[in-house]
Design a protein around this motif. Structure first.
Motif, short mmCIF file in Angstrom:
data_model
loop_
_atom_site.label_atom_id
_atom_site.label_comp_id
_atom_site.label_asym_id
_atom_site.label_seq_id
_atom_site.Cartn_x
_atom_site.Cartn_y
_atom_site.Cartn_z
N PHE A 1 0.65 7.30 0.89
CA PHE A 1 -0.31 8.57 0.83
C PHE A 1 -1.72 8.08 0.56
O PHE A 1 -2.52 8.69 0.94
N TRP A 2 -1.71 6.71 -0.14
CA TRP A 2 -3.19 6.18 -0.14
C TRP A 2 -3.73 5.61 1.19
O TRP A 2 -4.83 6.26 1.28
N PHE B 1 2.10 11.93 -6.87
CA PHE B 1 1.29 12.34 -5.92
C PHE B 1 1.45 13.82 -5.50
O PHE B 1 0.63 14.98 -5.29
N ILE C 1 -1.81 -1.01 -5.29
CA ILE C 1 -1.66 -2.09 -4.50
C ILE C 1 -1.49 -3.38 -4.95
O ILE C 1 -0.34 -4.28 -4.82
N VAL D 1 0.24 15.17 2.97
CA VAL D 1 -1.12 14.77 3.08
C VAL D 1 -1.79 15.37 4.53
O VAL D 1 -2.86 15.91 4.20
N LEU E 1 -4.86 9.99 -8.11
CA LEU E 1 -5.04 10.42 -6.90
C LEU E 1 -5.03 11.73 -6.23
O LEU E 1 -5.88 12.13 -5.45
N VAL F 1 -8.18 9.58 6.18
CA VAL F 1 -8.81 10.95 6.27
C VAL F 1 -10.26 10.56 5.61
O VAL F 1 -11.23 11.08 6.51
N LEU F 2 -10.51 9.89 4.76
CA LEU F 2 -11.71 9.80 4.16
C LEU F 2 -12.81 8.98 4.97
O LEU F 2 -13.88 9.65 5.58
N ARG G 1 -8.24 14.06 -4.93
CA ARG G 1 -8.31 14.43 -3.27
C ARG G 1 -9.47 15.44 -2.91
O ARG G 1 -10.17 14.97 -1.89
N LEU H 1 -13.61 12.57 7.45
CA LEU H 1 -14.65 12.90 6.61
C LEU H 1 -16.20 12.17 6.90
O LEU H 1 -16.87 12.91 6.91
N ARG H 2 -15.86 10.78 7.12
CA ARG H 2 -17.08 10.07 7.18
C ARG H 2 -17.54 10.09 8.74
O ARG H 2 -18.53 10.49 9.22
N MET I 1 -4.90 8.98 2.67
CA MET I 1 -6.06 9.32 2.06
C MET I 1 -7.39 8.66 2.85
O MET I 1 -8.57 9.14 3.09
N VAL I 2 -7.14 7.21 2.57
CA VAL I 2 -8.36 6.50 3.16
C VAL I 2 -8.57 6.61 4.59
O VAL I 2 -9.84 6.87 4.85
N MET J 1 0.91 -1.25 0.06
CA MET J 1 0.08 -0.16 -0.07
C MET J 1 0.81 1.26 0.03
O MET J 1 1.94 1.48 0.92
N PRO J 2 0.64 2.05 -0.97
CA PRO J 2 1.45 3.21 -1.06
C PRO J 2 1.02 4.33 0.31
O PRO J 2 -0.30 4.24 0.51
N LEU K 1 5.57 2.48 -6.52
CA LEU K 1 5.21 2.99 -4.99
C LEU K 1 5.80 4.35 -4.93
O LEU K 1 5.09 5.37 -4.86
N MET L 1 -12.94 13.74 -2.86
CA MET L 1 -12.94 12.24 -2.19
C MET L 1 -14.25 11.88 -1.26
O MET L 1 -14.65 10.85 -1.07
N ARG L 2 -14.67 13.06 -0.80
CA ARG L 2 -15.75 12.89 0.15
C ARG L 2 -17.02 12.25 -0.64
O ARG L 2 -17.72 11.21 -0.22
#
Lengths: 311, 287
Positions: free
Chosen positions: A146-147, B226, B264, A253, B242, A153-154, B246, A158-159, A150-151, A143-144, B219, B249-250
């Motif tokens: 930054f991803w 990014f 991945i 990020v 990505l 944060v999401l 950003r 955010l949720r 982001m997830v 997994m990168p 990666l 994304m919400r």
């Protein structure tokens, strides 16, 4: 011991010089005129040319580099930022605490993630548990970061609205960066813990301890892990050292004002003195951390301590 | 002729071990799928679909027409992800290959000649290594300008020292052996000995390292893109996508999830394949 430390400290100096040279050379290739950058787009060509002369930008590359190093050696002056005009270290020291906090959090997170799972998979070698752990580690490594950030944060900001998504003002701000770093670096801790534990587990003294009736938990944590600690310390130390400046992604990020983010923005805006000073600073810190790791060995392993005092 | 036969036998044995290794097979299958996607993309999907913007189709969720939905400029995410595979694979392979060539050659020279040359090259490598490799790559990209080619050059140069070290240690164990001595006695030149005798016998760990490094390269490339220091915006690089996703994304989490999953899976397949390769080449290293 003292002599060894001194020798290592002196060895850092040529490395710093080399790094300064490499970065200076690379950055001097970057397009864009520093004098124009300082004076702005509205300045006359004449003014720009005068400033270029004053800054020594018209000198040959090696002369410029020599002047740069000479200013550092004679006056301890690393130059001023092109952008703010302030001495570069003012900004670097202002930002260092954030990077330090982040590195400490990240290191702790990596250990929490890596060490128990590493021990578990070594103790249960070749069982389903071991396989599941290695599959998890494989997926996490891919997994990168930054991803992952982001997830997180999401989902978390955010949720669920549990955590703040940017800044570095409270402990809460460090939770998501900590998870991100732990996932990115914890796997190498996991791997090294596992393989180091596997080396130790086959030793006779563990059989002896078990035969004596020492509880399993004590055998694993004290006898086995205690002896498997050295490579783990090296890895954790390396991670800590590289996090001090390398948490670029996290700082970007989560918009944390650390040194990594500083370097990225300085590179983008061609603020050469800032880039140079930050990288020299980071490498010096990194070398010091690695020296500290080596010294830590002596405390963990009496055999190494004996070697130092024998000299 | 006989040497050829032995080599073929060894290859066969290697292939048998590789096929038995579950992770290697999974890795190869996943990798095969991604490579096929990358190769077929320009045949099945017209290139304009990747770049053509359409304000009417902004941020549509996944549907039968747009499998992975559309992005903020109304471009089809599926088309972009497929083309993105081309960029990521190219950067990964090219960067690994270039660092293999440069680092491997330097490592071979240091191991073979030893002495002064060894000292000088290794000191320089140590210096480069003490700069965090991502930051070094960033500086190089800044100097060269952001594009896929410059990105892979930057990453290859910044990871060259690791390859140099590995190649050196792999070759040091070969250099002293008798068949090298024999070749020298036979009157072979230095270059010939390095490339014909030493290199082939030290290749195992180097190949494994190269394969395993591709995942990391992919990666890093995505991360640099990014933060805007790599492949630039209209290009369908996964990291760039990505970064564009950003702010949205919400509302549109699929814009974040889909390219991420592709990164991945690609990295995972290289890691699985690399681990399998290691075990098949050197059964002793497996624990």
């Amino acid at each position: 011991m003292l002599r060894y430390i001194l020798k290592r400290l002196i060895e850092i100096i040529p490395v710093m010089l080399g790094i300064a040279f490499i970065i200076y050379a690379i950055m001097s290739f970057t397009p864009g005129d520093p004098a124009r950058l300082i004076l702005g787009a509205n300045a006359t060509n004449e003014a720009v040319e005068n400033l270029r002369e004053e800054m020594g930008l018209n000198d040959p590359f090696l002369v410029q580099f020599f002047h740069y190093i000479w200013r550092i050696v004679s006056k301890g002056d690393f130059g001023n930022s092109y952008k703010s005009g302030q001495p570069v270290f003012q900004e670097i020291f202002k930002r260092f605490p954030v990077s330090l906090n982040l590195a400490i959090c990240g290191m702790i997170g990596s250990c929490i993630f890596g060490i128990p799972l590493g021990i578990l998979s070594a103790v249960k070698q070749n069982t389903t548990t071991d396989n599941i752990i290695s599959v998890i580690a494989m997926a996490v490594v891919a997994m990168p970061s930054f991803w992952v950030a982001m997830v997180l944060v999401l989902v978390l900001s955010l949720r669920l609205r549990l955590l703040p998504s940017s800044g570095a003002t409270s402990l809460k701000h460090y939770i998501m960066p900590m998870i991100t770093i732990a996932l990115a670096n914890g796997c190498s801790v996991l791997r090294i813990t596992r393989s180091s534990m596997l080396d130790v587990i086959r030793m006779d003294y563990l059989k002896t301890a078990k035969a004596k009736g020492v509880p399993n938990r004590v055998v694993v944590w004290k006898h086995a892990f205690g002896n498997a600690l050295l490579p783990v310390i090296t890895t954790v130390g390396t991670i800590f050292g590289s996090l001090l400046g390398g948490a670029i992604i996290c700082e970007t990020v989560f918009t944390m004002p650390g040194i990594g983010a500083l370097i990225v923005s300085s590179i983008k805006s061609k603020d050469i003195p800032m880039v140079l000073a930050s990288l020299i600073f980071l490498s010096a810190v990194y070398s010091l951390v690695m020296l500290a790791v080596d010294l830590l060995y002596a405390f963990v392993d009496p055999r190494i301590k004996a070697k130092y005092s024998g000299k | 002729m006989e040497g050829n036969g032995v080599r073929r036998g060894r290859l066969k044995e290697f292939w048998r071990r590789l096929k038995k290794n579950k992770s290697a097979v999974i890795g190869m299958v996943l990798l095969g799928i991604i490579i096929v996607c990358a190769l077929l993309a320009p045949i099945l999907i017209p290139e304009e679909q990747v770049y053509a913007q359409d304000a009417m189709t902004r941020l549509l969720p996944p549907s039968a027409k747009n499998w992975f939905g559309t992005d903020v400029y109304g471009r089809d995410v599926f088309a972009r992800v497929m083309y993105g595979a081309r960029i990521s694979l190219f950067i990964g392979f090219a960067a690994a290959f270039l660092s293999l060539i440069t680092g491997g050659t330097l490592g071979a020279i240091t191991a073979y000649y030893g002495g002064r040359i060894d000292d000088i090259i290794m000191r320089i490598m140590d210096m480069i290594m003490s700069i965090p490799s991502t930051l070094l790559a960033l500086c190089i990209v800044a100097a060269l300008g952001g594009s896929a080619v410059n990105l892979f050059i930057a990453m290859a140069l910044s990871s060259m020292p690791q390859f140099c070290r590995l190649a050196r240690s792999a070759m040091l164990s070969v250099v002293d052996q008798e068949f090298v001595e024999a070749a020298r006695a036979y009157g072979s030149g230095n270059i010939r000995i390095i490339f014909q005798e030493v290199l082939p016998n030290a290749l195992g760990p180097i190949i494994v390292q190269t394969t395993q490094s591709i995942a990391g390269k992919i990666l890093t490339a995505a991360s640099l893109s990014f933060i805007g220091m790599g492949v630039q915006a209209p290009q369908p690089e996964w990291g760039t996508m990505l970064s564009e996703a950003r702010p949205y994304m919400r509302e549109c989490p699929y814009l974040v999830l889909i390219p991420g999953i592709f990164i991945i899976v690609t990295a995972l397949s290289f890691n699985l394949f690399g681990d399998g390769l290691r075990d098949a080449l050197d059964p002793h290293m497996k624990n």
